[in-house]
Design a protein around this motif. Structure first.
Motif, PDB file in Angstrom:
ATOM      1  N   ALA A   6      45.888  31.852  80.703  1.00  0.00           N
ATOM      2  CA  ALA A   6      45.826  31.235  82.023  1.00  0.00           C
ATOM      3  C   ALA A   6      47.250  31.076  82.542  1.00  0.00           C
ATOM      4  CB  ALA A   6      45.119  29.885  81.955  1.00  0.00           C
ATOM      5  N   GLY A   7      47.367  30.788  83.835  1.00  0.00           N
ATOM      6  CA  GLY A   7      48.689  30.604  84.418  1.00  0.00           C
ATOM      7  C   GLY A   7      49.505  31.871  84.324  1.00  0.00           C
ATOM      8  N   LYS A   8      50.701  31.769  83.747  1.00  0.00           N
ATOM      9  CA  LYS A   8      51.562  32.940  83.618  1.00  0.00           C
ATOM     10  C   LYS A   8      50.968  33.977  82.678  1.00  0.00           C
ATOM     11  CE  LYS A   8      54.471  31.151  79.854  1.00  0.00           C
ATOM     12  NZ  LYS A   8      55.849  30.834  79.423  1.00  0.00           N
ATOM     13  N   ASN A   9      49.989  33.581  81.852  1.00  0.00           N
ATOM     14  CA  ASN A   9      49.328  34.517  80.929  1.00  0.00           C
ATOM     15  C   ASN A   9      47.971  34.984  81.445  1.00  0.00           C
ATOM     16  OD1 ASN A   9      51.394  34.560  79.050  1.00  0.00           O
ATOM     17  ND2 ASN A   9      50.558  32.852  77.867  1.00  0.00           N
ATOM     18  N   ASP A  10      47.722  34.775  82.728  1.00  0.00           N
ATOM     19  CA  ASP A  10      46.473  35.262  83.313  1.00  0.00           C
ATOM     20  C   ASP A  10      46.411  36.773  83.174  1.00  0.00           C
ATOM     21  OD1 ASP A  10      44.033  35.042  84.725  1.00  0.00           O
ATOM     22  OD2 ASP A  10      45.028  35.660  86.565  1.00  0.00           O
ATOM     23  N   GLY A  11      45.251  37.297  82.809  1.00  0.00           N
ATOM     24  CA  GLY A  11      45.113  38.729  82.577  1.00  0.00           C
ATOM     25  C   GLY A  11      45.560  39.151  81.196  1.00  0.00           C
ATOM     26  N   LYS A  12      45.769  38.165  80.319  1.00  0.00           N
ATOM     27  CA  LYS A  12      46.185  38.440  78.953  1.00  0.00           C
ATOM     28  C   LYS A  12      45.330  37.643  77.977  1.00  0.00           C
ATOM     29  CE  LYS A  12      50.995  39.137  80.383  1.00  0.00           C
ATOM     30  NZ  LYS A  12      52.402  38.692  80.212  1.00  0.00           N
ATOM     31  N   LEU A  13      45.383  38.030  76.718  1.00  0.00           N
ATOM     32  CA  LEU A  13      44.710  37.300  75.652  1.00  0.00           C
ATOM     33  C   LEU A  13      45.748  36.668  74.748  1.00  0.00           C
ATOM     34  CD1 LEU A  13      41.969  39.894  74.570  1.00  0.00           C
ATOM     35  CD2 LEU A  13      41.691  37.946  76.111  1.00  0.00           C
ATOM     36  N   ASN A  14      45.499  35.423  74.366  1.00  0.00           N
ATOM     37  CA  ASN A  14      46.321  34.764  73.357  1.00  0.00           C
ATOM     38  C   ASN A  14      45.670  35.032  72.011  1.00  0.00           C
ATOM     39  OD1 ASN A  14      47.958  33.541  75.401  1.00  0.00           O
ATOM     40  ND2 ASN A  14      46.349  32.027  75.713  1.00  0.00           N
ATOM     41  N   VAL A  15      46.334  35.804  71.177  1.00  0.00           N
ATOM     42  CA  VAL A  15      45.728  36.311  69.943  1.00  0.00           C
ATOM     43  C   VAL A  15      46.464  35.772  68.724  1.00  0.00           C
ATOM     44  CG1 VAL A  15      45.130  38.379  68.620  1.00  0.00           C
ATOM     45  CG2 VAL A  15      45.027  38.415  71.138  1.00  0.00           C
ATOM     46  N   ASN A  16      45.707  35.167  67.818  1.00  0.00           N
ATOM     47  CA  ASN A  16      46.240  34.727  66.536  1.00  0.00           C
ATOM     48  C   ASN A  16      45.388  35.343  65.428  1.00  0.00           C
ATOM     49  OD1 ASN A  16      48.415  32.400  66.832  1.00  0.00           O
ATOM     50  ND2 ASN A  16      46.901  32.142  68.476  1.00  0.00           N
ATOM     51  N   VAL A  17      46.038  36.110  64.563  1.00  0.00           N
ATOM     52  CA  VAL A  17      45.353  36.748  63.433  1.00  0.00           C
ATOM     53  C   VAL A  17      45.945  36.174  62.149  1.00  0.00           C
ATOM     54  CG1 VAL A  17      44.849  38.926  62.258  1.00  0.00           C
ATOM     55  CG2 VAL A  17      45.019  38.858  64.767  1.00  0.00           C
ATOM     56  N   TYR A  18      45.060  35.811  61.216  1.00  0.00           N
ATOM     57  CA  TYR A  18      45.475  35.265  59.927  1.00  0.00           C
ATOM     58  C   TYR A  18      44.942  36.173  58.826  1.00  0.00           C
ATOM     59  CZ  TYR A  18      46.312  31.156  62.807  1.00  0.00           C
ATOM     60  OH  TYR A  18      46.752  30.297  63.794  1.00  0.00           O
ATOM     61  N   VAL A  19      45.831  36.593  57.936  1.00  0.00           N
ATOM     62  CA  VAL A  19      45.456  37.460  56.815  1.00  0.00           C
ATOM     63  C   VAL A  19      45.674  36.665  55.529  1.00  0.00           C
ATOM     64  CG1 VAL A  19      45.882  39.626  55.618  1.00  0.00           C
ATOM     65  CG2 VAL A  19      46.164  39.506  58.120  1.00  0.00           C
ATOM     66  N   LYS A  20      44.598  36.416  54.797  1.00  0.00           N
ATOM     67  CA  LYS A  20      44.689  35.647  53.549  1.00  0.00           C
ATOM     68  C   LYS A  20      44.584  36.582  52.352  1.00  0.00           C
ATOM     69  CE  LYS A  20      42.819  31.676  51.020  1.00  0.00           C
ATOM     70  NZ  LYS A  20      41.853  30.543  51.049  1.00  0.00           N
ATOM     71  N   ALA A  21      45.548  36.472  51.434  1.00  0.00           N
ATOM     72  CA  ALA A  21      45.546  37.306  50.224  1.00  0.00           C
ATOM     73  C   ALA A  21      44.712  36.650  49.140  1.00  0.00           C
ATOM     74  CB  ALA A  21      46.974  37.506  49.740  1.00  0.00           C
ATOM     75  N   PHE A  22      43.883  37.430  48.474  1.00  0.00           N
ATOM     76  CA  PHE A  22      43.101  36.958  47.339  1.00  0.00           C
ATOM     77  C   PHE A  22      43.597  37.575  46.038  1.00  0.00           C
ATOM     78  CE2 PHE A  22      40.270  36.386  50.971  1.00  0.00           C
ATOM     79  CZ  PHE A  22      39.913  35.057  50.802  1.00  0.00           C
ATOM     80  N   ASP A  23      44.679  38.336  46.143  1.00  0.00           N
ATOM     81  CA  ASP A  23      45.317  38.973  44.997  1.00  0.00           C
ATOM     82  C   ASP A  23      46.799  39.089  45.330  1.00  0.00           C
ATOM     83  OD1 ASP A  23      45.729  40.241  42.609  1.00  0.00           O
ATOM     84  OD2 ASP A  23      44.530  42.022  43.075  1.00  0.00           O
ATOM     85  N   ASN A  24      47.633  39.285  44.320  1.00  0.00           N
ATOM     86  CA  ASN A  24      49.048  39.529  44.587  1.00  0.00           C
ATOM     87  C   ASN A  24      49.191  40.937  45.160  1.00  0.00           C
ATOM     88  OD1 ASN A  24      49.833  37.008  43.553  1.00  0.00           O
ATOM     89  ND2 ASN A  24      49.974  37.814  41.472  1.00  0.00           N
ATOM     90  N   LEU A  25      49.803  41.031  46.333  1.00  0.00           N
ATOM     91  CA  LEU A  25      49.878  42.300  47.042  1.00  0.00           C
ATOM     92  C   LEU A  25      51.317  42.775  47.158  1.00  0.00           C
ATOM     93  CD1 LEU A  25      47.499  41.397  50.014  1.00  0.00           C
ATOM     94  CD2 LEU A  25      46.888  42.492  47.856  1.00  0.00           C
ATOM     95  N   SER A  26      51.523  44.059  46.959  1.00  0.00           N
ATOM     96  CA  SER A  26      52.832  44.659  47.167  1.00  0.00           C
ATOM     97  C   SER A  26      52.632  46.052  47.741  1.00  0.00           C
ATOM     98  CB  SER A  26      53.631  44.723  45.861  1.00  0.00           C
ATOM     99  OG  SER A  26      52.967  45.536  44.911  1.00  0.00           O
TER     100      SER A  26
END
Length: 267
Positions: free
Chosen positions: A152-172
């Motif tokens: 909304a406002g200055k972000n009208d026409g945009k999406l506010n996106v938050n993505v969370y990636v949770k590890a269930f194993d040690n990743l490399s």
């Protein structure tokens, strides 16, 4: 015994809002008003299932459509369905190069052709239910949660996106993430279809970022239990009806030979 919550104020006197649930991956210990942004991530392995198709292909408009929708319906909620259009009425400068990139992973030989997870299956779909079930029964290395709101406002026409990636194993290694807009439904001609007008589903529209089909690098190391946070303000096409669009995310592991599918959101 009931407890009373005190109100923490920021400098302008407004109460701090955010996720107030410690069980979420984005818990804010300073927040006192829950704003509905809490994200919860279960240990779930999902599958990606797709087809190479074209509006000029009569078989695509016949048995290809019905088989694709049948398989998707049987695995809804644990599967990301995606339709890749081959040089047709739905091909655009935005999605054409992405389809070309995906074609390097699942090398189609004609239309309709299908793929599931790491496997290109061509026209034979008999093994797809078993592959999806086997994949979805695995313990995931990581899972994804999202919180997306309309700007909304200055972000009208945009999406506010938050993505969370949770590890269930040690990743490399090098992990990347695709952020892709799909048409949940879009009208276009379809050779071989008795439906008029024909409604196409899950059609790849464009990348939500400047990255290509396999996305951008997000991390190289993550310990089990850690959460990676990806936040963007993403502009979308002004002519889109956003109620008919979906934003999906796919995690890949990059290697010397290409990109290996890891996990995804569903649709």
């Amino acid at each position: 015994m009931a407890c009373q919550e005190s109100t923490l104020l920021v400098d302008d006197g407004a109460a701090i809002t955010g996720c107030t649930d410690p069980k979420s991956v984005n818990y804010n210990p300073d927040a006192v008003i829950n704003n509905g942004s809490c994200v919860y991530i279960d240990s779930l392995q999902n599958s990606i299932f797709g087809k190479f198709t074209a509006t000029w292909c009569s078989s695509c408009g016949g048995w290809g459509v019905s088989r694709f929708e049948e398989l998707y319906a049987n695995h809804r909620g644990r599967t990301l369905a995606i339709a890749l259009q081959i040089s047709d009425a739905l091909t655009t400068p935005d999605n054409g190069p992405l389809v070309d990139e995906f074609s390097t992973k699942w090398q189609y030989t004609g239309t309709p052709n299908f793929f599931v997870n790491e496997t290109f299956v061509g026209t034979s779909t008999l093994g797809i239910p078993g592959e999806i079930s086997n994949k979805n029964n695995q313990t995931p290395k990581l899972s994804i949660g999202t919180h997306i709101t309309q700007g909304a406002g200055k972000n009208d026409g945009k999406l506010n996106v938050n993505v969370y990636v949770k590890a269930f194993d040690n990743l490399s290694g090098i992990y990347t993430m695709s952020a892709l807009f799909l048409h949940k439904e879009i009208q276009a001609i379809q050779n071989g279809s008795s439906q008029s007008p024909h409604i196409h589903h899950h059609v790849l529209a464009k990348s939500a970022t400047a990255a290509g089909a396999f996305g951008e690098e997000i991390f190289t190391n993550l310990n089990a239990g850690d959460v990676y946070h990806w936040a963007r303000t993403i502009e979308y096409n002004s002519n889109w009806d956003m109620s008919k669009m979906e934003l999906v995310f796919i995690i890949w592991k990059k290697s010397s030979t290409g990109y290996e599918f890891v996990n995804c959101t569903t649709n």
